[in-house]
Design an enzyme around this catalytic site. Structure first.
Site, mmCIF file in Angstrom:
data_model
loop_
_atom_site.group_PDB
_atom_site.id
_atom_site.type_symbol
_atom_site.label_atom_id
_atom_site.label_comp_id
_atom_site.label_asym_id
_atom_site.label_seq_id
_atom_site.Cartn_x
_atom_site.Cartn_y
_atom_site.Cartn_z
ATOM 1 C CB SER A 1 -2.843 -9.540 7.616
ATOM 2 O OG SER A 1 -1.700 -9.999 8.317
ATOM 3 C CE LYS A 2 5.257 -8.574 7.455
ATOM 4 N NZ LYS A 2 6.689 -8.590 7.295
ATOM 5 N NE ARG A 3 1.344 -9.388 11.676
ATOM 6 C CZ ARG A 3 2.107 -8.319 11.552
ATOM 7 N NH1 ARG A 3 3.401 -8.449 11.460
ATOM 8 N NH2 ARG A 3 1.581 -7.112 11.524
ATOM 9 C CG ASN B 1 3.307 -12.377 1.649
ATOM 10 O OD1 ASN B 1 2.312 -12.182 0.972
ATOM 11 N ND2 ASN B 1 3.263 -12.622 2.927
#
Length: 534
Positions: free
Chosen positions: A260-262, A297
């Site tokens: 997940s990019k979070r 990211n």
RNA sequence: GCCCCCAUCGUCUAGCCAGGUCCAGGACACUGCCCUUUCAAGGCAGCGACACGGGUUCGAAUCCCGUUGGGGGUACCA
């Protein structure tokens, strides 16, 4: 081994949501679709899943399309290219979804549910208290005009729910998973149309797949559990489901949880991931880019483009995340990938994203490129950093070319060229690693005197090419009964301000006599300031 | 909770469907050594896995059952 030869024309799709960034896991899914289409001479369709987009779709979609273009994953139908099964934006297909809902209703495959949310909640609560699976009572299901009138008189609104079978089994054949069987009774009466009249993903997706003649649905495993309800919709709409293939998810480094990019902060605790991120951050900062977790990211494709990764390296790495040809093949050229890709070689277990291995592919692809191409890749980074003119002069091109060749395999990504600031900066602006300066010059007995002597030798050197300098320095130390190590470090610090770098003689040669002498003089002068002449 | 999926070195994986040639092969990472003007790169060597328990079989990483662990789903999200 190979997949069964598809009977109908192969049409696959990838349906990105305009979120403003391209997720690396999404690319993996798209890549498998693209490869499958290319292998079978089929069509790769891009469909924009913008049904609930609040933001500016064009703006949020651009980075995604740019990412695909950069990677070379071209689409045959979709945004910008059109196609005969459009529109390819779901927001423009709303009437079709409404029509499908009407057909479901008319065929008795769905019903208008006039239940209030709290009534559903209450029923759920009862089932949970009794530790029984919740089964919709359908108490507020309106199947006649009279029902509707009655409920509406009570001031109720409705959603449309699927009238799921309560017995029998749903069998589906998945190219990756094999046969997957579920009891229909385990399926809820899923909502397909909201109270405001808008439709839900599962309905829209199936309608589009049918209308766009999608032959194979290749998607991540997270959709597997949702497939029975889609199969129900497919059949209710009079279509047979396409061939299904559910890919394992791309997981976090060292884990099986979906990437997940979070969770950037968490991933940064992984040393390899942190190393990859750090490399990109260094490059971005030298370019003056704002580094925000949202856009910069390693989970997002832009990160790689901005760092100077090669699309081919990324694609090759991603291909091997959940797929393999055999027990040893690792490097596959673009056309080979198409030639050998089959879904039956897809692995079933989640594959965790390994930053170190990705970098290793990048290194291999980078090193395979001729110096000319590596130079071409490095140039734009230097231009954007403002270290050379834009466009570069011939002299600058030649210098960069020389730096690229000297750096050799140290240049892992194109942006690494920015590590060699000392070759592009003016003598007076040269930064200095003080620790190295102390160790090699200020506190190294005899080093300043040797450096001064070597300076004289360099000033008198007949030629300044690397081999000549190497011979000169060799003679210089040999005459004094020393090894090369006795001068190399001092010269390097004096000339580059750094303790590390590529071959010293390449460095001197590229810098040229004038700058080398000037820099040595500056270093010597600094030593005089801090230490009385001996 | 319920449903579905998954399970070989730290990681990606080969082998599993058609059981013996596997005291499990490759790659990345890691460790050591060599090379060496630093840093890389390179060469060589090493470390390191069939989740567990039952079966079936002369024989199981491979087949069956169970357990455990992990993941996903279960939204008027996608």
């Amino acid at each position: 081994m190979s997949d069964p030869t598809p009977a109908a024309p192969v049409r696959v799709r990838f349906a990105p949501s305009p979120t403003g960034y391209l997720h690396i896991g999404g690319v993996r899914t798209a890549l498998f679709n693209w490869l499958f289409a290319r292998r079978h001479g089929g069509r790769f369709v891009l469909r924009v899943d913008d049904t609930d987009a609040q933001r500016n779709v064009a703006e949020a979609l651009a980075p995604i399309l740019d990412g695909f273009r950069w990677l070379g994953l071209d689409w045959d139908e979709g945004p910008d290219v059109g196609g005969e099964y459009g529109p390819y934006y779901q927001s423009e297909r709303l009437p079709r979804y409404q029509a499908a809902v009407e057909r479901l209703l008319a065929g008795g495959f769905a019903y208008r549910d006039y239940a209030r949310p709290e009534e559903i909640q209450a029923e759920r609560g009862v089932a949970e208290a009794a530790k029984e699976p919740y089964v919709a009572s359908r108490r507020w299901a309106a199947e006649t005009e009279a029902d509707r009138a009655r409920f509406e008189a009570e001031g109720r609104g409705f959603v449309v729910r699927l009238k799921m079978p309560r017995e029998g089994q749903c069998r589906l054949d998945d190219l990756v998973r094999g046969e997957v069987v579920t009891d229909w009774a385990a399926e809820a009466d899923h909502v397909v149309q909201r109270a405001d009249g808008s439709c839900l993903y599962h309905l829209a997706s199936v309608v589009d797949d049918i209308e766009m003649r999608i032959s194979h649905v290749i998607r991540a495993e997270e959709h597997l559990s949702n497939t029975p309800r889609q199969v129900f919709i497919w059949r209710a709409l009079g279509a047979e489901p396409p061939v299904l293939a559910h890919l394992p998810v791309v997981a976090e480094p060292g884990s099986r949880v979906k990437l997940s990019k979070r969770k950037l902060d968490k991933y940064l605790k992984n040393p390899e991931f942190a190393g990859l991120f750090e490399r990109g951050r260094r490059i971005a900062e030298r370019l003056g880019h704002h580094v925000a977790a949202d856009t910069f990211n390693p989970v997002i494709v832009d990160f790689y483009r901005e760092s100077g990764f090669l699309p081919d390296a990324i694609l090759n790495y991603l291909l091997l995340l959940g797929w393999s040809l055999d027990d040893k093949t690792e490097i596959l050229a673009a056309d080979e990938r198409i030639a050998v890709f089959t879904l039956d070689r897809v692995n079933r277990a989640p594959a965790s994203f390994d930053p170190a291995k990705l970098l290793s592919f990048q290194e291999r692809y980078m090193q395979a490129l001729p110096a000319e191409e590596r130079t071409a890749l490095a140039l734009p980074f230097l231009e954007r950093a403002g270290w050379i003119a834009s466009p570069p002069s011939d002299a600058e091109r030649a210098t960069v070319r020389a730096v690229v060749e000297a750096a050799a395999e140290r240049l892992k990504v194109a942006g690494d060229i920015l590590d060699y600031e000392e070759l592009f900066v003016a003598d007076e602006a040269l930064a200095c690693d003080e620790k190295a300066f102390d160790k090699r010059l200020r506190h190294a007995a005899g080093a300043p005197a040797l450096l001064a002597a070597l300076r004289a030798a360099l000033a008198a050197a007949p030629g300044f090419a690397a081999p000549e300098l190497e011979a000169l320095c060799g003679d210089f130390v040999a005459a004094r009964g020393l090894g090369l190590g006795a001068i190399v470090h001092a010269v390097r610090v004096a000339v580059s301000g750094k303790a590390v770098g590529f071959g010293l003689f390449d460095l001197l040669s590229i810098l040229g006599r004038e700058r080398v002498l000037a820099r040595i003089d500056r270093a010597l002068a600094r030593l005089d300031q801090t230490r009385p002449a001996s």
